[in-house]
Design an enzyme around this catalytic site. Structure first.
Site, mmCIF file in Angstrom:
data_model
loop_
_atom_site.group_PDB
_atom_site.id
_atom_site.type_symbol
_atom_site.label_atom_id
_atom_site.label_comp_id
_atom_site.label_asym_id
_atom_site.label_seq_id
_atom_site.Cartn_x
_atom_site.Cartn_y
_atom_site.Cartn_z
ATOM 1 N N HIS A 138 0.865 -1.265 -0.056
ATOM 2 C CA HIS A 138 -0.152 -0.110 -0.049
ATOM 3 C C HIS A 138 0.907 1.317 -0.105
ATOM 4 O O HIS A 138 0.217 2.224 -0.345
ATOM 5 C CB HIS A 138 -0.906 0.050 1.256
ATOM 6 C CG HIS A 138 -2.130 -1.178 1.342
ATOM 7 N ND1 HIS A 138 -2.791 -1.335 0.096
ATOM 8 C CD2 HIS A 138 -2.284 -2.130 2.117
ATOM 9 C CE1 HIS A 138 -3.608 -2.381 0.479
ATOM 10 N NE2 HIS A 138 -3.232 -2.781 1.744
ATOM 11 N N HIS A 187 -6.278 -7.309 -0.350
ATOM 12 C CA HIS A 187 -6.413 -5.957 -0.502
ATOM 13 C C HIS A 187 -5.684 -5.766 -1.824
ATOM 14 O O HIS A 187 -4.668 -5.997 -1.935
ATOM 15 C CB HIS A 187 -5.755 -5.127 0.543
ATOM 16 C CG HIS A 187 -6.468 -5.310 2.076
ATOM 17 N ND1 HIS A 187 -5.806 -5.934 2.847
ATOM 18 C CD2 HIS A 187 -7.537 -4.880 2.521
ATOM 19 C CE1 HIS A 187 -6.681 -6.114 4.055
ATOM 20 N NE2 HIS A 187 -7.794 -5.439 3.784
#
Ligand SMILES: [Zn+2]
Length: 341
Positions: free
Chosen positions: A125, A164
């Site tokens: 991320h 994710h």
């Protein structure tokens, strides 16, 4: 018997995300416990990586961002709602990046068959200029950039089955043809990116593939995506190196993700990819991303490592995938073939 190197460093246990935070040092302890229980520890080599230098980070991160994070060594600071730096975090993050760089060197030199970087904090991320989603530096992105800049590689593929979407990894290479990013993830879900429309831009068009799937997908769907889409893309793209952005929060026991991959599902999915890579003699290694069920980590990561050492494959569940997965794969193929974006 294959030579597998595990990259581990004491600093990874000193990164403290905060009380009750799912991204905790117990994750690595659970994996360690499972490795000892499996008996595989005797057949693997453990390597202790050096810290990465700022130059390695500057290849993908903004210089000001890197310098700011480095200035937080020994301090505590909340960077966003769920990402925190504790006194030991900067050292951990630098050794996490150090591990992936050394893993690139090791698999390219063929001094081992593959490597598994059991690092914290995770990385996918982390964006060019900010921390996000438990991640400080983008470990796999630094590895890819290092391999291209320093090792003379032409193409790197990153496969990210973390539950994710790896927004940071996608954005860092979105306009580059030399890094192919492939993600399967829950959708809609954090971080909000990762639609099928995001296929890369400019010279990177067609080099970014997202397979967003609704909650509840499991072994047949992940195997289908791997067989139908990822393996043929690898055969076509012919990367010089594959990096697995190995998240395990798509496991059925995970408290954050809502996917239903079993241990056998992970093993079958990776086995399918490894068959393709080995048939083409493409080097590869794993970098730990998410995965927050201690029970799942203790079981699935060691089992995967046992498979890597033995070279054995298990038969993945070939049941018919749910229609939405078939339709999503068809949509991705249609976009790739027509160049639509
Ligand atoms: Zn995740």
């Amino acid at each position: 018997m294959n030579q597998v190197v595990l990259y581990q460093h004491p600093s990874y246990f000193e990164h403290d995300s905060g009380f009750g935070h799912p991204e905790c040092a117990e994750r690595l302890r659970a994996i360690d416990t499972g490795l000892h229980e499996s008996g595989v520890s005797e057949n693997i080599r453990t390597a202790v990586p050096k810290a990465a230098g700022a130059q390695d980070l500057y290849r993908v991160h903004d210089r000001h961002y890197v310098d700011r994070i480095l200035s937080l060594r020994g301090k505590t600071e909340q960077l966003d709602g769920d990402t925190r730096v504790s006194p030991g975090s900067v050292d951990a993050a630098l050794h996490a990046v150090g591990a992936v760089i050394e893993a690139v060197d090791a698999v390219l030199a063929r001094s081992c068959d593959t490597a598994f970087c059991l690092v914290r904090p995770p990385g996918h991320h982390a964006e060019k200029d900010h921390a996000m989603g438990f991640c400080l530096f983008n470990n796999v992105a630094v590895a890819a950039a290092y391999a291209l800049a320093e090792k003379g590689l032409k193409r790197v593929l990153i496969f990210d089955p973390d539950v994710h979407h790896g927004n940071g990894t996608q954005h860092l290479f979105y306009e580059r043809p030399d890094v192919f990013y492939f993600s399967i993830h829950q959708w809609p879900f954090f971080p909000g990116t990762g639609s099928v429309e995001e296929t890369g831009a400019g010279e990177g068009r067609g080099r970014n593939v997202n397979v967003p799937l609704p909650a509840g997908m499991g072994d047949p769907e992940y195997l289908y995506v791997t067989r139908k889409l990822l393996c043929p893309l690898i055969e076509n793209y012919r990367p010089d190196l594959v990096v697995f952005s190995a998240g395990f929060d798509s496991h059925l026991l995970d408290p954050l993700g809502e996917m239903e991959l079993s241990d056998e599902g992970f093993r079958g999915m990776y086995g399918e990819v490894l068959d393709t890579l080995e048939s083409l003699a493409i080097p590869f290694f794993f970098v730990l991303e998410g995965g927050y069920s201690l029970e799942a980590l203790r079981s699935v990561v060691p089992r995967l490592i046992v498979d890597l050492v033995s070279g054995d494959r298990i038969q993945a569940n070939p049941s018919r995938p749910q229609k939405i997965a078939v339709e999503t794969v068809a949509e991705v193929l249609r976009r790739l073939e027509s160049g639509v974006d």
